[in-house]
Design an enzyme around this catalytic site. Sequence first.
Site, mmCIF file in Angstrom:
data_model
loop_
_atom_site.group_PDB
_atom_site.id
_atom_site.type_symbol
_atom_site.label_atom_id
_atom_site.label_comp_id
_atom_site.label_asym_id
_atom_site.label_seq_id
_atom_site.Cartn_x
_atom_site.Cartn_y
_atom_site.Cartn_z
ATOM 1 N N ILE A 1 13.249 -15.221 51.478
ATOM 2 C CA ILE A 1 13.581 -16.648 51.624
ATOM 3 C C ILE A 1 13.537 -17.328 50.261
ATOM 4 O O ILE A 1 12.562 -17.184 49.525
ATOM 5 C CB ILE A 1 12.584 -17.323 52.600
ATOM 6 C CG1 ILE A 1 12.696 -16.649 53.978
ATOM 7 C CG2 ILE A 1 12.837 -18.830 52.708
ATOM 8 C CD1 ILE A 1 11.571 -16.979 54.932
ATOM 9 N N ASP B 1 13.456 -15.693 44.291
ATOM 10 C CA ASP B 1 12.375 -15.075 45.060
ATOM 11 C C ASP B 1 11.124 -15.939 45.044
ATOM 12 O O ASP B 1 10.450 -16.105 46.052
ATOM 13 C CB ASP B 1 12.035 -13.733 44.372
ATOM 14 C CG ASP B 1 11.825 -12.624 45.381
ATOM 15 O OD1 ASP B 1 12.035 -12.857 46.572
ATOM 16 O OD2 ASP B 1 11.459 -11.506 44.957
ATOM 17 N N LYS C 1 3.059 -1.468 44.808
ATOM 18 C CA LYS C 1 3.266 -2.242 46.038
ATOM 19 C C LYS C 1 3.364 -3.715 45.648
ATOM 20 O O LYS C 1 2.347 -4.384 45.412
ATOM 21 C CB LYS C 1 2.081 -2.009 46.979
ATOM 22 C CG LYS C 1 2.379 -2.082 48.452
ATOM 23 C CD LYS C 1 2.977 -3.369 48.931
ATOM 24 C CE LYS C 1 1.962 -4.431 49.252
ATOM 25 N NZ LYS C 1 2.560 -5.752 49.525
ATOM 26 N N SER D 1 -5.948 -12.083 45.921
ATOM 27 C CA SER D 1 -6.996 -12.992 46.365
ATOM 28 C C SER D 1 -8.355 -12.294 46.471
ATOM 29 O O SER D 1 -8.421 -11.066 46.642
ATOM 30 C CB SER D 1 -6.610 -13.567 47.729
ATOM 31 O OG SER D 1 -6.504 -12.524 48.659
ATOM 32 N N GLU E 1 -8.272 -8.035 39.643
ATOM 33 C CA GLU E 1 -8.007 -9.315 38.972
ATOM 34 C C GLU E 1 -7.852 -10.333 40.088
ATOM 35 O O GLU E 1 -6.866 -10.296 40.825
ATOM 36 C CB GLU E 1 -6.700 -9.244 38.166
ATOM 37 C CG GLU E 1 -6.683 -8.192 37.088
ATOM 38 C CD GLU E 1 -7.485 -8.574 35.864
ATOM 39 O OE1 GLU E 1 -8.007 -9.703 35.802
ATOM 40 O OE2 GLU E 1 -7.620 -7.717 34.976
ATOM 41 N N CYS F 1 -3.594 -17.775 38.293
ATOM 42 C CA CYS F 1 -5.005 -17.479 38.553
ATOM 43 C C CYS F 1 -5.918 -18.156 37.543
ATOM 44 O O CYS F 1 -7.034 -18.515 37.867
ATOM 45 C CB CYS F 1 -5.215 -15.981 38.539
ATOM 46 S SG CYS F 1 -4.509 -15.227 37.088
ATOM 47 N N GLU G 1 -10.232 -22.347 44.965
ATOM 48 C CA GLU G 1 -8.952 -22.239 44.264
ATOM 49 C C GLU G 1 -7.856 -22.839 45.154
ATOM 50 O O GLU G 1 -7.728 -22.465 46.313
ATOM 51 C CB GLU G 1 -8.663 -20.767 44.013
ATOM 52 C CG GLU G 1 -7.411 -20.522 43.213
ATOM 53 C CD GLU G 1 -7.226 -19.040 42.918
ATOM 54 O OE1 GLU G 1 -7.385 -18.226 43.843
ATOM 55 O OE2 GLU G 1 -6.919 -18.713 41.771
HETATM 56 P P1 NAD Z 1 -3.117 -11.583 48.344
HETATM 57 O O1 NAD Z 1 -4.469 -11.050 48.114
HETATM 58 O O2 NAD Z 1 -2.812 -12.149 49.662
HETATM 59 O O3 NAD Z 1 -2.024 -10.451 48.115
HETATM 60 C C1 NAD Z 1 -1.958 -9.707 46.934
HETATM 61 C C2 NAD Z 1 -1.348 -8.366 47.241
HETATM 62 O O4 NAD Z 1 -2.223 -7.660 48.106
HETATM 63 C C3 NAD Z 1 0.003 -8.424 47.955
HETATM 64 O O5 NAD Z 1 0.836 -7.410 47.441
HETATM 65 C C4 NAD Z 1 -0.363 -8.129 49.386
HETATM 66 O O6 NAD Z 1 0.681 -7.544 50.110
HETATM 67 C C5 NAD Z 1 -1.497 -7.144 49.200
HETATM 68 N N1 NAD Z 1 -2.412 -7.014 50.329
HETATM 69 C C6 NAD Z 1 -2.727 -7.947 51.273
HETATM 70 N N2 NAD Z 1 -3.603 -7.425 52.159
HETATM 71 C C7 NAD Z 1 -3.859 -6.154 51.778
HETATM 72 C C8 NAD Z 1 -4.699 -5.121 52.272
HETATM 73 N N3 NAD Z 1 -5.466 -5.281 53.356
HETATM 74 N N4 NAD Z 1 -4.724 -3.943 51.617
HETATM 75 C C9 NAD Z 1 -3.993 -3.758 50.519
HETATM 76 N N5 NAD Z 1 -3.164 -4.689 50.002
HETATM 77 C C10 NAD Z 1 -3.107 -5.890 50.615
HETATM 78 O O7 NAD Z 1 -2.872 -12.613 47.163
HETATM 79 P P2 NAD Z 1 -1.562 -13.434 46.862
HETATM 80 O O8 NAD Z 1 -1.571 -14.565 47.825
HETATM 81 O O9 NAD Z 1 -0.369 -12.550 46.800
HETATM 82 O O10 NAD Z 1 -1.836 -13.930 45.364
HETATM 83 C C11 NAD Z 1 -2.559 -15.063 45.064
HETATM 84 C C12 NAD Z 1 -3.940 -14.701 44.569
HETATM 85 O O11 NAD Z 1 -3.873 -13.803 43.467
HETATM 86 C C13 NAD Z 1 -4.698 -15.885 44.056
HETATM 87 O O12 NAD Z 1 -5.992 -15.897 44.603
HETATM 88 C C14 NAD Z 1 -4.750 -15.681 42.555
HETATM 89 O O13 NAD Z 1 -5.805 -16.282 41.896
HETATM 90 C C15 NAD Z 1 -4.730 -14.208 42.418
HETATM 91 N N6 NAD Z 1 -4.174 -13.809 41.112
HETATM 92 C C16 NAD Z 1 -5.030 -13.350 40.149
HETATM 93 C C17 NAD Z 1 -4.559 -12.975 38.904
HETATM 94 C C18 NAD Z 1 -5.483 -12.462 37.828
HETATM 95 O O14 NAD Z 1 -5.036 -11.947 36.841
HETATM 96 N N7 NAD Z 1 -6.786 -12.575 37.990
HETATM 97 C C19 NAD Z 1 -3.185 -13.050 38.646
HETATM 98 C C20 NAD Z 1 -2.342 -13.523 39.643
HETATM 99 C C21 NAD Z 1 -2.859 -13.892 40.885
#
Ligand code: NAD
Length: 491
Positions: A23, A91, A176, A230, A251, A285, A384
Site C-alpha cells: 500500500i 513503499d 527478512k 521493536s 538494535e 530509532c 517511543e
Molecule cells: P517490529 O519489531 O514490529 O518488526 C521488525 C521486524 O521484525 C519486521 O521485519 C517484522 O516482520 C519482524 N518480526 C515481527 N515479529 C516477529 C517475530 N515474532 N519473530 C521474528 N521476526 C518478527 O518493528 P517495526 O515496527 O518494523 O520497526 C519499528 C521499531 O524498530 C521501532 O521500535 C524502532 O525504534 C526500531 N528501530 C531500531 C533501530 C536501531 O538501530 N536501533 C533502527 C530502526 C528501527
Amino acid sequence: MQDQLFINGDWVAPALGGMLPVIDPATEEVFHHIPAATEADADAAVKAAREAFDHGPWPRMSGKERAVFLRAIAQGIRDRLPELARLEVRDNGKPLPEAEWDLGDAAGCFDFYAGLAEELDGEAEDIALADGRFTAKAVREPLGVAVAIVPWNYPLLMASWKVAPALAAGCTMILKPAETTSLTALELGAIVKAAGLPPGVLNILSGKGSVVGQRLVEHPQVDKVAFTGSGPVGSRIMADGARDIKRVSLELGGKSPFVVFADSDLEKAVEWIMFGIFWNQGQVCSATSRVLVERSLYAPLLARLVEEAGKIRIGNGLEKGTLLGPLVNRGQYEDVLRHIARAVEQGATVACGGRRPAGMNTGYYLEPTVLTDVPLDSDAWVEEIFGPVVCLRPFDTEEEAVALANDSRFGLAAAVMSADDARCERVAKAFRAGIVWINCSQPTFTEAPWGGYKQSGVGRELGRWGLDNYLETKQITRLVSDDPWGWYIRS
Ligand code: NAD
C-alpha cells in the site's frame, strides 16, 4: 517489481502461494503484491544457506575475492538508485531526496565492508604465551548461517547494515524485510544475482514476522540472528535464540534526549531539533524525541520551533519540495494519533500540530507536532512514539539536565548543544547512551559504531564492530617443545 522469493539463487513462488498487498501510504492504494513466505520457505532458505556455508565456496574464499562481489553489489545499487529510491518512497512514504540519500548510504555500506573483507586476509594475530613450549595465534572465521530481520523505516539501508558485514565476514544469510516495506530488499536479490553471488549465499524472504520471521529465529540450523525492530519482538528473539545458544544482536528503540544549553545558537538548535525529530517523519530509532532546554532559552526556542514546524511542506514524497511525507501505514498512523491524544489526557499541551493537515484527506499525513508541559511519568515522555512528535521541557542546571536525559529505560542516542566545549564533553561522558552527538543530532556514519545501552539493544552495528557480529575467534596453539608434557612419568 519482484513478486517472488529469492532462495538459493533462484526466484521462487511462496510454498502456499500467499501474497501480501503493498500500500502506498500517500494514496492508500494497493499498487503491488509481495510474496508471503511460509515456514516451509524459511526451511528451504535455511537449507540453501547451510549448504552454501558448509560446502560452498563463499566462506572459503579470501576476503579479497569476496570484496569483488561486495563492490559489484554496491555498484548494482548505484546503477539502479533513482528507480530504487522511488520504490522506497512508494513503499515507505519518505521524501525522495531522503530515499536517495539512504540508498547512496546502502551502496556505501557494501563498499566499506568490501574494504574490511580485504583486511581480514592474513590478519592472524600471534599471541605471546608465557609458556615458551607453545606458540599460539588467534584467527577470525565466519560465524555461519545468519538471519537478518529488519524494520520498515530505512528498508534497504537497514538490510545493508546486516547483509554487507555478514557477506564480508564469509557468512551466508537469510534476509527478512519488514512486511510493509519489502520492495527494495527483494530487488537486492536481482542485484546480487547480477553480481554473480554464489547460490544460497543470500536468500530473501518477504512475509509476516510472526510466521517466517519466527521460524527463522527458531530454526536449529541458524547460528546467528541480527534484528532491528521493536523492543517486545527483540526480547522474544533473544529468548527464542537462547534455546540453541544462537548469537543474537539487537538494535531496538529509543527515547533520545537533546540537551540544549542557553549559550547555544538559537537557529542552529532549531535546525538540529527539526532534523532530529521530523526527518523520516520521526520514524527513526534515534530520533531526538525529548528536548531539554535551559530555562532562559526555552520560550524563544519554543516559539521559533513552532514557527518553523508550521512551515514544513507536507505531501507525497514523490512531489518536489516535500519535507514530511505520510507515516508508513495505517497502523503506525493511528498509533501516533493515539499517543498524542493520550499525552493530552495526561496533561500535555499541543504547542503545534497533532492533527491531519487540513485538506489532506487521503494518505497517512500528520502535522509536525510539538508537545509541552509533558509530565515526566506520562507515556509521551517515557514511551517511543515513532512519529513526528517532540516533547520540549525546560531545565535549570546541568545536573538536572543529565539526570532527566538518563532517566529512561532506553539508551540509544543522546545529544548536547552548548558553546562551552568542556561542558559538551562532560555531558557527553555522563550520558548513558551508545551514540552521542555534540552540537548536532542524527548524522550517522558507516565507519562508526551504532547501538544502544540499556533496553535499546545488544551489540553494535557498523564500522569494524559490525563485522565482529559475524565472526568467531579461534585460538590455534602449537606445541614446539620436544620435552615430555609430564602429566605422568613414562615407564
Ligand atoms: P517490529 O519489531 O514490529 O518488526 C521488525 C521486524 O521484525 C519486521 O521485519 C517484522 O516482520 C519482524 N518480526 C515481527 N515479529 C516477529 C517475530 N515474532 N519473530 C521474528 N521476526 C518478527 O518493528 P517495526 O515496527 O518494523 O520497526 C519499528 C521499531 O524498530 C521501532 O521500535 C524502532 O525504534 C526500531 N528501530 C531500531 C533501530 C536501531 O538501530 N536501533 C533502527 C530502526 C528501527
